[in-house]
Scaffold this motif. Structure first.
Motif, PDB file in Angstrom:
ATOM      1  N   THR A 107       0.841  -1.197   0.000  1.00 53.76           N
ATOM      2  CA  THR A 107       0.000   0.000   0.000  1.00 53.76           C
ATOM      3  C   THR A 107       0.876   1.247   0.000  1.00 53.76           C
ATOM      4  N   GLU A 108       1.913   1.228   0.818  1.00 56.38           N
ATOM      5  CA  GLU A 108       2.843   2.363   0.873  1.00 56.38           C
ATOM      6  C   GLU A 108       3.571   2.529  -0.457  1.00 56.38           C
ATOM      7  N   GLN A 109       3.924   1.404  -1.085  1.00 54.05           N
ATOM      8  CA  GLN A 109       4.623   1.434  -2.374  1.00 54.05           C
ATOM      9  C   GLN A 109       3.744   2.049  -3.464  1.00 54.05           C
ATOM     10  N   ILE A 110       2.458   1.652  -3.494  1.00 50.37           N
ATOM     11  CA  ILE A 110       1.534   2.198  -4.497  1.00 50.37           C
ATOM     12  C   ILE A 110       1.299   3.689  -4.247  1.00 50.37           C
ATOM     13  N   GLU A 111       1.128   4.046  -2.965  1.00 55.54           N
ATOM     14  CA  GLU A 111       0.890   5.458  -2.641  1.00 55.54           C
ATOM     15  C   GLU A 111       2.068   6.318  -3.067  1.00 55.54           C
ATOM     16  N   GLU A 112       3.276   5.828  -2.826  1.00 54.61           N
ATOM     17  CA  GLU A 112       4.469   6.592  -3.196  1.00 54.61           C
ATOM     18  C   GLU A 112       4.569   6.738  -4.714  1.00 54.61           C
ATOM     19  N   ALA A 113       4.227   5.667  -5.453  1.00 52.59           N
ATOM     20  CA  ALA A 113       4.266   5.726  -6.920  1.00 52.59           C
ATOM     21  C   ALA A 113       3.226   6.715  -7.450  1.00 52.59           C
ATOM     22  N   LEU A 114       2.015   6.690  -6.871  1.00 55.96           N
ATOM     23  CA  LEU A 114       0.978   7.627  -7.302  1.00 55.96           C
ATOM     24  C   LEU A 114       1.407   9.074  -7.042  1.00 55.96           C
ATOM     25  N   ARG A 115       2.164   9.266  -5.965  1.00 51.01           N
ATOM     26  CA  ARG A 115       2.627  10.606  -5.637  1.00 51.01           C
ATOM     27  C   ARG A 115       3.659  11.115  -6.649  1.00 51.01           C
ATOM     28  N   GLN A 116       4.367  10.187  -7.286  1.00 48.03           N
ATOM     29  CA  GLN A 116       5.418  10.583  -8.236  1.00 48.03           C
ATOM     30  C   GLN A 116       4.866  10.978  -9.605  1.00 48.03           C
ATOM     31  N   ILE A 117       3.632  10.595  -9.909  1.00 49.95           N
ATOM     32  CA  ILE A 117       3.080  10.861 -11.241  1.00 49.95           C
ATOM     33  C   ILE A 117       2.620  12.320 -11.325  1.00 49.95           C
ATOM     34  N   PRO A 118       3.148  13.115 -12.280  1.00 48.69           N
ATOM     35  CA  PRO A 118       2.719  14.517 -12.440  1.00 48.69           C
ATOM     36  C   PRO A 118       1.424  14.595 -13.253  1.00 48.69           C
ATOM     37  N   TYR A 119       0.296  14.564 -12.572  1.00 42.89           N
ATOM     38  CA  TYR A 119      -0.994  14.505 -13.268  1.00 42.89           C
ATOM     39  C   TYR A 119      -1.254  15.746 -14.126  1.00 42.89           C
ATOM     40  N   ASP A 120      -0.639  16.886 -13.748  1.00 42.41           N
ATOM     41  CA  ASP A 120      -0.856  18.110 -14.528  1.00 42.41           C
ATOM     42  C   ASP A 120      -0.238  18.013 -15.916  1.00 42.41           C
ATOM     43  N   LYS A 121       0.631  17.014 -16.130  1.00 43.58           N
ATOM     44  CA  LYS A 121       1.247  16.845 -17.445  1.00 43.58           C
ATOM     45  C   LYS A 121       0.543  15.775 -18.273  1.00 43.58           C
ATOM     46  N   LEU A 122      -0.569  15.264 -17.761  1.00 44.88           N
ATOM     47  CA  LEU A 122      -1.334  14.239 -18.475  1.00 44.88           C
ATOM     48  C   LEU A 122      -2.582  14.849 -19.086  1.00 44.88           C
TER      49      LEU A 122
END
Length: 629
Positions: A107-122
């Motif tokens: 869960t912590e691993q997924i949360e950290e990965a989601l935090r790394q994705i720059p959604y404003d660039k999608l």
């Protein structure tokens, strides 16, 4: 396989999400954790569908790196989920703390990965962005929030292992909670245990070998319970009734490489290969110095019993209707005082010789074997104690070899399950040495020392001796610093010791209240039940009441009364009543924090004891209001 990085990463993530979404329902103790993780991952689908269906624009390196981190995290999640779905239900129940930690890590691993994705660039619609942000928030909240464990299940598992003749109702409850309700369920469980041990070439790393003994015992008892409830096979098995009239295929791992027959007494030679004892002994007696299977030269000719494989074979035989192999050389002890006890007396005497006169390696091996034998059954516990092993094991508690010390204290723990052995252990002067292991041993040794003290403290006179030997401060240290299992062992030992009034004073003066309050304020730590139970027993003593009051607990006690489990609400009300009795200051604080409404609800819907305690506190509050009025 596409060369486009965008397509590659999105395709792999979509495959992982699809695989997780397609997993079947879970029917193990980890069901809630399993379902929560699957549900949250499913909610991520719109993001990847949108990206895959969108325009073929190139994703920036930052986006690709974030998505690739998420892909790795989802692969880890899929591995954990599959291991839970396909694994042994009994093993998961015994290891639920570690499984909860695995779920927390992914869960912590997924949360950290989601935090790394720059959604404003999608380039994704606003509603999809909002949904992903919402899911991200769910993962963020879930990190570190361990699911509360099933206390009844934990108590039943402990009782099943610690009592010589557990009540059948315990196994009935275990059958229901573990979803092992039919013969077909039990066959699948047996296969899951077999696959786990074979795939790990023994047993999972970090898990004691005696766990298999426990698992085999629990499976047999649950099977007896299921057969007693419904001796007729379920419908699925009825269609396969002809199977019973065919000889089952013996797994290759269960056959002796020499005779190719089902092994009765498997032993390990120095190369690590396993053989039937009588077959390999004949080979050695003929003058051979090599391993028959590998042709390697044997470094020595000692034969070590393969208890893990022997238990698996017994389990397989029971599940497939095959007569259990009879161990050769099994004898009925005729010595005075332990007559009628089935055990391998010659083997035990040989082990005691190694304990008394062997070198460090021999003592370590002998203590380890006695540990397993004492775990196995009641007959062995009587036979080992009657052979004079306990004083020798007590001496080894002072061994400078950590593993020998672990084996010795755990052997004494297993022997102490027998009521008569408790007295022998104490009379051998074990308590000070067990306390020393609790202070200075390895973590496993400390945990088992705590469990041994709990077992011995069942006798009231031992509660006094254990407290006087200085056990309470190191138990508090273990409560603060131990593994989840260590904290549980420490808490149960402390609770039992505090039944004696003098130990309550020792605990308060050893500053037990602050760590208990920390555990109480950390629901994710899984120790709220134990902390409240100990605080409730301390609150009945004046010094304990004062120490608890100094920790300013009223607010959290009211919160537990509002939202806790029935037993926790009961204990919280009992603590509140102890604090408020004869102390208007605590009554005033409780009133200001809104205790009255919570107590009224508890007085109507709580347990009988909770209703009484809530009613008592309400009466005190009413008197205070009348005085003020």
């Amino acid at each position: 396989m596409t060369d486009n990085p965008r397509e590659a990463v999105l395709s792999r993530i979509s495959d992982s999400v699809k695989a997780i979404s397609g997993l079947p329902d879970c029917r193990t103790v980890a069901k809630k954790m399993y379902c929560n993780l699957v549900r949250r991952v499913k909610l991520l689908s719109p993001l990847f569908e949108e990206l895959r269906d969108g325009e073929e624009e190139e994703l920036g390196s930052e986006v690709v790196m974030g998505l690739d981190s998420l892909r790795i995290a989802l692969d880890s999640a899929l591995e954990v989920l599959k291991s839970v779905h396909e694994g042994s239900k009994i093993f998961q129940a015994l290891q639920v703390d570690k499984i909860a930690r695995k779920f927390d890590l992914v869960t912590e691993q997924i949360e950290e990965a989601l935090r790394q994705i720059p959604y404003d660039k999608l380039d994704i619609p606003e509603e999809v962005r909002e949904q992903i942000e919402l899911v991200h928030t769910q993962f963020k909240r879930a990190v570190g929030k361990m699911e509360s464990l099933d206390l009844q299940l934990a108590m039943d598992l402990a009782a099943a292992q610690m009592e010589d003749d557990p009540d059948a109702i315990i196994f009935k409850r275990l059958s229901e909670k573990l979803h092992l309700r039919t013969i077909n369920d039990l066959k699948k469980e047996s296969l899951a245990i077999h696959d786990m041990v074979i795939s790990c070439s023994g047993f999972p790393a970090g898990v004691p070998e005696e766990y298999l003994e426990t698992m085999s015992f629990l499976l047999r008892k649950i099977k007896d319970c299921v057969m007693a409830e419904s001796p007729v096979p379920d419908a699925h098995e009825a269609d396969k009734s002809s199977f019973k009239h065919r000889s089952p295929v013996i797994p290759d791992d269960f056959r002796c490489p020499i005779s190719l027959e089902l092994m009765k007494d498997p032993v390990i030679v120095s190369t690590g290969q396993t053989y039937e004892r009588s077959c390999i002994q004949k080979w050695l007696d003929a003058g051979h110095k090599t391993c028959p299977k590998t042709q390697q030269t044997l470094s020595h000719t000692a034969l070590t019993p393969n208890y893990v494989l022997k238990s698996l074979i017994a389990l397989w035989c029971e599940s497939n209707g095959v007569e259990l192999p009879k161990k050769q050389g099994n004898c009925r002890n005729k010595r005075s005082g332990i007559g009628g006890s089935d055990c391998d007396r010659a083997a035990i005497d040989a082990l005691l010789q190694k304990l008394a006169n062997g070198n460090i390696e021999q003592q370590r091996a002998a203590a380890g074997e006695l540990r397993l034998l004492a775990k196995r059954n009641a007959d062995n516990r009587v036979c080992i104690a009657g052979s004079g092993a306990i004083p020798l094991l007590v001496e080894l508690l002072s061994s400078t070899d950590p593993r020998t010390q672990e084996h010795a204290v755990t052997a004494l723990l297993n022997l102490s399950i027998n009521e008569a052995n408790k007295g022998i252990i104490v009379n051998a002067g074990a308590i000070p040495d067990i306390v020393d292991v609790l202070k200075n041993g390895s973590m496993e040794a400390r945990e088992n020392a705590a469990a041994t003290l709990f077992s011995l403290s069942v006798l009231d006179e031992n509660k006094v001796a254990i407290g006087a030997a200085g056990a309470i401060p190191p138990l508090i240290d273990l409560l603060c610093q131990g593994t989840p299992r260590g904290k549980k062992d420490a808490a149960t030992a402390i609770f039992n010791l505090l039944i004696y009034q003098g130990n309550k004073v020792r605990a308060v003066r050893a500053r037990i209240v602050p760590p208990l309050m920390r555990l109480l304020k950390d629901p994710g730590g899984g120790m709220v039940d134990e902390a409240l139970a100990i605080l409730a027993i301390l609150a009945s003593h004046q010094e304990g009441k004062v120490a608890i009051g100094q920790a300013e607990p009223i607010n959290i006690l009211i919160e537990v009364i509002k939202t806790g489990s029935p037993r926790n609400r009961e204990n919280a009300a009992a603590i509140l009543w102890s604090l408020c009795t004869g102390d208007s200051q605590y009554l005033k604080v409780a009133s200001e924090l809104g205790a009255e409404d919570a107590l009224k609800e508890l007085s109507e819907n709580g347990t009988d004891r909770a209703k009484r305690k809530a009613g008592n506190v309400l009466e005190l509050l009413q008197r205070t209001e009348d005085v003020i009025g």
